[in-house]
Design an enzyme around this catalytic site. Structure first.
Site, PDB file in Angstrom:
ATOM      1  N   CYS A  86       0.843  -1.203   0.000  1.00  0.00           N
ATOM      2  CA  CYS A  86       0.000   0.000   0.000  1.00  0.00           C
ATOM      3  C   CYS A  86       0.874   1.248   0.000  1.00  0.00           C
ATOM      4  CB  CYS A  86      -0.910   0.011   1.218  1.00  0.00           C
ATOM      5  SG  CYS A  86      -2.047  -1.381   1.336  1.00  0.00           S
ATOM      6  N   ASP A 515      34.748  22.366  16.785  1.00  0.00           N
ATOM      7  CA  ASP A 515      35.137  23.767  16.897  1.00  0.00           C
ATOM      8  C   ASP A 515      35.462  24.020  18.366  1.00  0.00           C
ATOM      9  OD1 ASP A 515      35.303  26.590  16.207  1.00  0.00           O
ATOM     10  OD2 ASP A 515      33.436  26.769  17.343  1.00  0.00           O
TER      11      ASP A 515
END
Length: 845
Positions: A86, A515
């Site tokens: 489906c 960072d």
């Protein structure tokens, strides 16, 4: 396949050369047969072979040429889907709509996610396509975050209630039918009132006398089976017919064929007086077990979206706004940006805004997972759905409706849950052809057994067992249920995962790049050391802060904050002068005070020799040395640094335990960077220092070119190019700006421990997906041959269709409940002295 035409609205064109450039870019895409760009209506018309080119490739070509494409996105619930077939059919129907660029349908959430070109496709055409495929949609309602959810919940509840009614009818009639049939087969019953109905008759065309199945009990079996077959099982026939009309087949087709074969064969035996056993109980039990499985599966699936419902449930329904100076209670959906909202102690904040009057402490754990309340004063941001713990206040609404942080979180989680992981591709391809293959196997099984044995009944039973044991549902649910639960569990802990592809990639990371500023460190300078003559640190700090209170430099602000934290009484300078790049100078209580760098002191001819060792020590530790002097005499040195977050060392130790390569990337000088790295346990060789912001992405790419699968962890703004370049971008968020498009994963609080938690969650989710797929495939690979009777010639054992139906129902329930185990995963860090802290294990109540 015929050529398909697509029209796309284009932005950014200014002249005919722009149109020509886009046309050239489009024609380079394999499969594009013609491309025409109209500058006047700013639209590109493309003819292409859909076997070679996809709409998303065409959009990428236009964007690669330097222009934009106007697209829209809509998500909506789909009703009536029962299996992966489906799901595939709805996707195909949506992708055929002109203007649709991408369509994904999730069987677990029962939602469709469609990207399309507005003006070419719209909501009505999408809805019509789903309806034409034989399925329904639930209409959106309202702008607020909970409005549409209420409509969907009501529709889903009605659907489950209908399933429950049909299941109850099936049990009420099917259970006595099954018990009576078993009692008859075991010869436990033989009442006189139906025994007299037995007689020997000659059945025309069969050549011999047989015992006719005319006893009253078989007629009772038929009466009991009728409501099960045609009321409880009506949806199987209805959905199978819809699929057949569109030239397709789904799981309902298999159930309808299997139960009908048993029912109508038994009806023929009864009506025509054929010799043989009736199998009304088989047909009824098949339908009952499948309905039971679907009901349990629906209940289990509802728990997979519990995280979303919990988030939506956090929003209050009522807000108290000031209108004409009077507090007025209105629905949250009616609050408008700019209005003043009043909040009392213990109440939830209805929308996002800025505090304008009063102060309080706010419980923001729903966003950040941090249990400690946060103090809020005038000018501070407040977030909708967080809880006001103490103090009444007023705030100005800045973001309402779909713009609130909560609404964005819900949207991000829903999009992630509706996306597809690459690992699902194989299951989708198999599901698309699964049902026709099973029907073919059932036909071959019937013919093989019939011609081998001449026994029509046995051949039929084997074929029915094949039809009802096959389960495309478990294949279709294996991945999306785990993705739903995994992303939901992440959201509950402040980890927002953008899509299923990111969830899968995160499980195979080899390198994490951090960072430094704002990620490993706090991102703001703080006073770390105060070294004064004669040990009078408080007096030195007071003197320096009295001068710096008039400064706007970050280092000066750090000194003032440190003094205020010690409740020092600061003097007001009579004269103030900023010495650009060096420091500040002011007159304080009749003394000329200078605060600044060692270089400034040297230029002023001040004697720094007694303090040189202190300055060098601080600089060696990666700190900034600020010297304070008055009337030509140096009084001491203050060390200032961007301090490491308390949790950074713990997080890095955990990632190292996970055997990941760690790299720190920063624009700071190497000496400072290595000092920070040493504090958190990173080797000096893991530091990439003095890297310009626009070069960070290049460093990430260099690692990728070396065969590494890289995650970049940054603040989501300055590091956007590196986040986009990395295989996984992880943005450290603040909870009020969660839509960081450059990142694949957003962490709602600045706690680096969330990084190993996110990776651990990803790995656990992928293990669950792989186990789900293994069992789904293994179930069908083993079950179908057993149902077909491959072991019967050797063992005399055959799989009853009733047991086959039970096994089929169990397979889907197993996959869903296995995924639900992720909800019990504990991913919060558990601090242990000197040891890594993050755990991901089953948490039992």
């Amino acid at each position: 396949m015929a050529t398909k035409q697509l029209k796309l609205p284009v932005t950014g064109m200014t002249c005919a050369s722009c149109a020509n450039r886009i046309e050239r870019g489009l024609k380079k895409v394999p499969g594009v047969e013609a491309a025409q760009v109209n500058l006047a209506n700013e639209q590109a018309t493309i003819s292409f072979d859909p076997q070679q080119a996809q709409p998303k490739n065409l959009v990428s070509a236009i964007e690669h040429s330097g222009y934009g494409v106007i697209t829209d996105h809509v998500e909506f619930p789909v009703t009536g889907m029962t299996c992966a077939s489906c799901q595939t059919r709805v996707e195909k129907a949506l992708r055929k709509v002109d203007g649709v660029l991408q369509a994904n349908v999730n069987l677990a959430t029962e939602r469709a996610s469609v990207e399309y070109a507005p003006g070419v496709a719209d909501w009505s055409t999408l809805k019509a396509a789903v309806a034409a495929a034989g399925y329904g949609v639930i209409e959106p309602a309202g702008e607020d975050v909970a409005g549409h959810e209420d409509v969907e919940v009501a529709a889903r509840r009605a659907e489950v209630a209908d399933q429950r009614r049909k299941l109850m009818v099936a049990i009420a009639f099917g259970l006595p039918l099954f018990l009576l049939a078993m009692a008859q087969d075991l010869k436990l019953i033989d009442p006189w009132w139906w025994g007299s109905a037995r007689q020997m008759v000659h059945v025309s065309g069969m050549g011999e006398h047989h015992q006719a199945n005319l006893n009253a009990l078989n007629w009772l079996f038929l009466i009991l089976a009728l409501p099960v077959q045609f009321y409880s099982g009506a949806d199987f026939y209805r959905n199978a017919w819809k699929a057949l009309r569109h030239g397709a087949a789904n799981m309902d087709t298999l159930i309808a064929l299997g139960s009908s074969a048993a029912f109508f064969y038994s009806l023929a035996v009864l009506l025509f007086g054929w010799f043989g056993h009736v199998y009304f109980e088989t047909a009824a039990v098949i339908i009952t077990l499948i309905l039971l499985g679907r009901f349990l599966e629906a209940r289990a699936k509802s728990r997979t979206s519990a995280s979303i419902r919990a988030l939506i449930g956090l929003q209050p329904s009522i807000a108290r706004v000031l209108r004409s100076g009077v507090e007025t209670e209105i629905p949250v959906s009616e609050v408008r940006a700019g209005e003043i909202v009043a909040v009392r102690p213990g109440e939830k904040i209805p929308v996002d805004g800025v505090l304008t009057a009063g102060q309080s402490t706010i419980d923001e754990s729903m966003l950040s997972g941090e249990s400690m309340p946060v103090e809020k004063h005038e000018g501070d941001l407040v977030t909708g759905a967080t809880v006001n713990r103490s103090g009444a206040f007023q705030f100005r609404a800045t973001r309402v409706g779909k713009e609130t942080a909560l609404a964005q979180i819900v949207r991000l989680v829903q999009e992630a849950q509706g996306s597809k992981a690459p690992v699902q591709g194989l299951a989708d391809r198999i599901s698309a052809i699964f049902v026709p293959i099973v029907i073919a196997i059932a036909v071959v099984t019937f013919l093989a057994w019939f011609f081998a044995t001449g026994d029509f009944t046995r051949a039929l039973i084997f074929a029915v067992a094949v039809l009802v044991i096959a389960c495309p549902c478990s294949l279709g649910l294996a991945t999306p249920t785990a993705v739903m639960v995994g992303t939901g569990a992440g959201a509950e802990h402040g980890i927002l995962i953008k899509n299923a592809e990111a969830l899968e990639r995160a499980s195979s990371l080899t390198t994490i790049v951090f960072d430094k500023t704002g990620t490993i460190t706090k991102g703001e300078p703080s006073v770390t050391d105060v070294v004064a003559a004669a040990g009078d640190e408080r007096q030195l700090l007071r003197l320096a802060a009295s001068v710096e209170r008039s400064s706007e430099h970050p280092l000066g602000e750090a000194i003032v904050r440190a003094a205020e934290a010690q409740s020092l009484d600061l003097a007001r300078p009579d004269r103030f002068a900023a010495l650009s790049g060096h420091g500040v100078e002011a007159d304080v209580n009749g003394r000329t005070v200078v605060v600044g760098s060692p270089r400034l002191m040297d230029e002023r001819g001040l004697d720094l020799r007694p303090w040189r060792a202190v300055v060098e020590r601080l600089q060696g530790e990666g700190k900034t040395a600020v010297v304070a002097a008055s009337d030509g005499i140096v009084h001491g040195v203050i060390g200032i640094a961007d301090t490491v977050k308390e949790t950074s060392s713990e997080a890095i130790a955990e990632l190292q335990r996970m055997r990941l390569r760690l790299v720190m990337l920063t624009g700071d000088n190497r000496r400072t960077a290595e000092a920070i790295a040493d504090q958190v346990g990173l080797a000096a060789g893991s530091v990439l220092a003095e890297v310009l912001p626009d070069s960070k992405a290049s460093e990430v790419k260099r690692l990728q070119d070396g065969g590494q699968v890289v995650a970049m962890v940054g603040d989501g703004i300055n590091d956007a190019p590196a986040l986009a370049q990395a295989d996984i971008g992880i943005a450290m968020g603040t909870g009020t700006d969660v839509a960081m498009e450059a990142a694949d994963i957003t962490l709602l609080r600045g706690d680096l421990r969330l990084v190993p938690q996110a990776i651990a969650l990803s790995q656990r989710t992928m293990r669950t997906i792989k186990w789900n797929l293994f069992w789904a495939f293994a179930y069908n690979v083993i079950g179908i041959p057993l149902a077909a009777g491959v072991v019967y010639p050797f063992t005399g054992w055959q799989l009853s269709p009733m047991f086959a139906a039970g096994a089929m129902a169990f397979s889907s329930i197993f996959v869903v409940t296995n995924s639900l185990r992720l909800r019990r995963a504990r991913i919060e860090p558990v601090p242990t002295a000197g040891k890594p802290a993050t755990r991901l294990a089953s948490q039992h109540a």
